[in-house]
Design a protein around this motif. Sequence first.
Motif, mmCIF file in Angstrom:
data_model
loop_
_atom_site.group_PDB
_atom_site.id
_atom_site.type_symbol
_atom_site.label_atom_id
_atom_site.label_comp_id
_atom_site.label_asym_id
_atom_site.label_seq_id
_atom_site.Cartn_x
_atom_site.Cartn_y
_atom_site.Cartn_z
ATOM 1 N N THR A 20 53.690 34.576 41.537
ATOM 2 C CA THR A 20 52.896 33.897 42.555
ATOM 3 C C THR A 20 52.728 34.859 43.718
ATOM 4 N N ALA A 21 51.519 35.359 43.880
ATOM 5 C CA ALA A 21 51.203 36.326 44.929
ATOM 6 C C ALA A 21 50.126 35.740 45.815
ATOM 7 N N ASN A 22 50.404 35.702 47.140
ATOM 8 C CA ASN A 22 49.396 35.135 48.045
ATOM 9 C C ASN A 22 49.038 33.702 47.643
ATOM 10 N N ASN A 23 50.049 32.977 47.148
ATOM 11 C CA ASN A 23 49.894 31.575 46.725
ATOM 12 C C ASN A 23 48.984 31.402 45.513
ATOM 13 N N VAL A 24 48.805 32.459 44.737
ATOM 14 C CA VAL A 24 47.969 32.413 43.538
ATOM 15 C C VAL A 24 48.772 32.980 42.367
ATOM 16 N N ALA A 25 48.636 32.363 41.192
ATOM 17 C CA ALA A 25 49.322 32.855 39.997
ATOM 18 C C ALA A 25 48.567 34.058 39.440
ATOM 19 N N GLY A 76 40.736 36.692 33.343
ATOM 20 C CA GLY A 76 41.827 36.959 32.415
ATOM 21 C C GLY A 76 42.829 35.827 32.364
ATOM 22 N N LEU A 77 44.086 36.165 32.533
ATOM 23 C CA LEU A 77 45.165 35.182 32.462
ATOM 24 C C LEU A 77 45.616 34.692 33.832
ATOM 25 N N SER A 78 45.012 35.205 34.894
ATOM 26 C CA SER A 78 45.383 34.767 36.238
ATOM 27 C C SER A 78 44.765 33.406 36.561
ATOM 28 N N GLN A 79 45.191 32.856 37.687
ATOM 29 C CA GLN A 79 44.786 31.493 38.068
ATOM 30 C C GLN A 79 43.280 31.366 38.203
ATOM 31 N N LYS A 80 42.738 30.261 37.673
ATOM 32 C CA LYS A 80 41.319 29.939 37.796
ATOM 33 C C LYS A 80 41.129 28.870 38.874
ATOM 34 N N PHE A 81 39.964 28.919 39.504
ATOM 35 C CA PHE A 81 39.655 27.971 40.579
ATOM 36 C C PHE A 81 38.595 26.993 40.072
ATOM 37 N N TYR A 82 39.015 26.189 39.097
ATOM 38 C CA TYR A 82 38.110 25.350 38.328
ATOM 39 C C TYR A 82 37.290 24.383 39.179
ATOM 40 N N LEU A 83 37.861 23.892 40.264
ATOM 41 C CA LEU A 83 37.212 22.830 41.029
ATOM 42 C C LEU A 83 36.266 23.355 42.104
ATOM 43 N N ASN A 109 39.328 40.194 50.664
ATOM 44 C CA ASN A 109 40.599 40.374 51.380
ATOM 45 C C ASN A 109 41.710 39.569 50.718
ATOM 46 N N ASP A 110 41.366 38.352 50.257
ATOM 47 C CA ASP A 110 42.341 37.541 49.527
ATOM 48 C C ASP A 110 42.778 38.262 48.257
ATOM 49 N N MET A 111 41.823 38.880 47.586
ATOM 50 C CA MET A 111 42.127 39.558 46.326
ATOM 51 C C MET A 111 42.962 40.814 46.567
ATOM 52 N N ALA A 112 42.740 41.478 47.689
ATOM 53 C CA ALA A 112 43.582 42.616 48.056
ATOM 54 C C ALA A 112 45.013 42.142 48.309
ATOM 55 N N ALA A 113 45.150 40.999 48.971
ATOM 56 C CA ALA A 113 46.490 40.444 49.219
ATOM 57 C C ALA A 113 47.176 40.052 47.914
ATOM 58 N N ASP A 114 46.402 39.581 46.922
ATOM 59 C CA ASP A 114 46.972 39.282 45.605
ATOM 60 C C ASP A 114 47.615 40.527 45.014
ATOM 61 N N ALA A 115 46.886 41.649 45.083
ATOM 62 C CA ALA A 115 47.381 42.900 44.499
ATOM 63 C C ALA A 115 48.636 43.383 45.219
ATOM 64 N N VAL A 116 48.654 43.270 46.542
ATOM 65 C CA VAL A 116 49.844 43.651 47.306
ATOM 66 C C VAL A 116 51.015 42.749 46.918
ATOM 67 N N GLY A 117 50.725 41.482 46.643
ATOM 68 C CA GLY A 117 51.774 40.569 46.216
ATOM 69 C C GLY A 117 52.429 41.000 44.913
ATOM 70 N N VAL A 118 51.651 41.600 44.014
ATOM 71 C CA VAL A 118 52.223 42.123 42.771
ATOM 72 C C VAL A 118 53.170 43.283 43.079
ATOM 73 N N LEU A 119 52.761 44.173 43.986
ATOM 74 C CA LEU A 119 53.661 45.264 44.395
ATOM 75 C C LEU A 119 54.940 44.703 45.009
ATOM 76 N N ASP A 120 54.803 43.651 45.812
ATOM 77 C CA ASP A 120 55.984 43.017 46.410
ATOM 78 C C ASP A 120 56.926 42.489 45.335
ATOM 79 N N THR A 121 56.355 41.836 44.336
ATOM 80 C CA THR A 121 57.155 41.281 43.244
ATOM 81 C C THR A 121 57.970 42.368 42.558
#
Length: 316
Positions: A20-25, A76-83, A109-121
């Motif tokens: 869970t990076a930036n509140n996104v799977a 891919g396999l990451s979280q989808k925003f279906y709604l 910017n949100d997507m950049a934060a997602d990638a940084v979240g992976v580095l954090d993990t």
Amino acid sequence: MAENPRDRSPFDRYPIHFTTANNVAIAYQDMGPDSAEAVLLVMGLGAQMLHWGDPLVQGLLDAGYRVIVLDNRDAGLSQKFYLLSAPPVWWTLVRDKVGLTPTPAYTLNDMAADAVGVLDTLGIERAHVVGASMGGMIAQILTLEYPQRVLSLTSVMSSSGAPGLPESTPEAVSALASSAKAKEANRDQIIARQVEVARAIGSPTLFSEPYARQLAIRVMNRGSYAPGMRRQLQAILANGDRSPVLRKLQAPVLVIHGEDDPLLPIDHGRDTAAKIPGARFVSIPGMGHALEPEVSRRLLAQLVPFLQDPVQLATE
């Protein structure tokens, strides 16, 4: 006879993880030795981590790097925003053309934060960041917003988003719109369409139909999700012109662009490099807007030496 691990794709040799990076799977893979310098690969519009291709990823592993790949949100396999809203590509492009900037479901910017979240993990403090197409835009933003996390930036077949740059060919736009359509019921139709998209935007003289078909099947087996691509396109258009902020970027930067790119013509790459202080620009003959095996070989010939000594090569 024992199987040679190198006979298998690196995507098959290493497990898929989720965080869970930036509140996104976010789905990601961590390849290579933990002790090596990390290279974070960020893919483009509607694409999955698989689109980096075995040749490029294996080439980086062979060069001694730890390779981190991820599926962007809504792919891919990451979280989808279906709604959330996902209007057709043609409608988004028409509205943007007349100055009606879309309100995106999320931002680059949100997507950049997602990638940084992976580095954090993974506990990775700094990485070389390599982005392709939309991924190059995300990588530019990541480098600007998290400079302390970046060893170097490589922007591949991407853009500054500046107005007035050459437009995509009609065939490339049509392919983009086709790729973002809702799924047909017939699996074979979806795969055939993706092969034709790869042909339309790819490298005219280096395109390999068997490779494109194999990749389309692998991507389809993981899951294809057209609406996510439409929301990602909104995020690109809403981000607009990054020229003013790119001039503030201070990391070592390599800009790579194909000489035969129909989706983002080569002037997009030249413009990006011109706006980043000290950036080095390299054009690759025969390269379109895809990473066919021969394109990856040519790209690695430029990328690996830069990663080995980014400060020197960026300023040569």
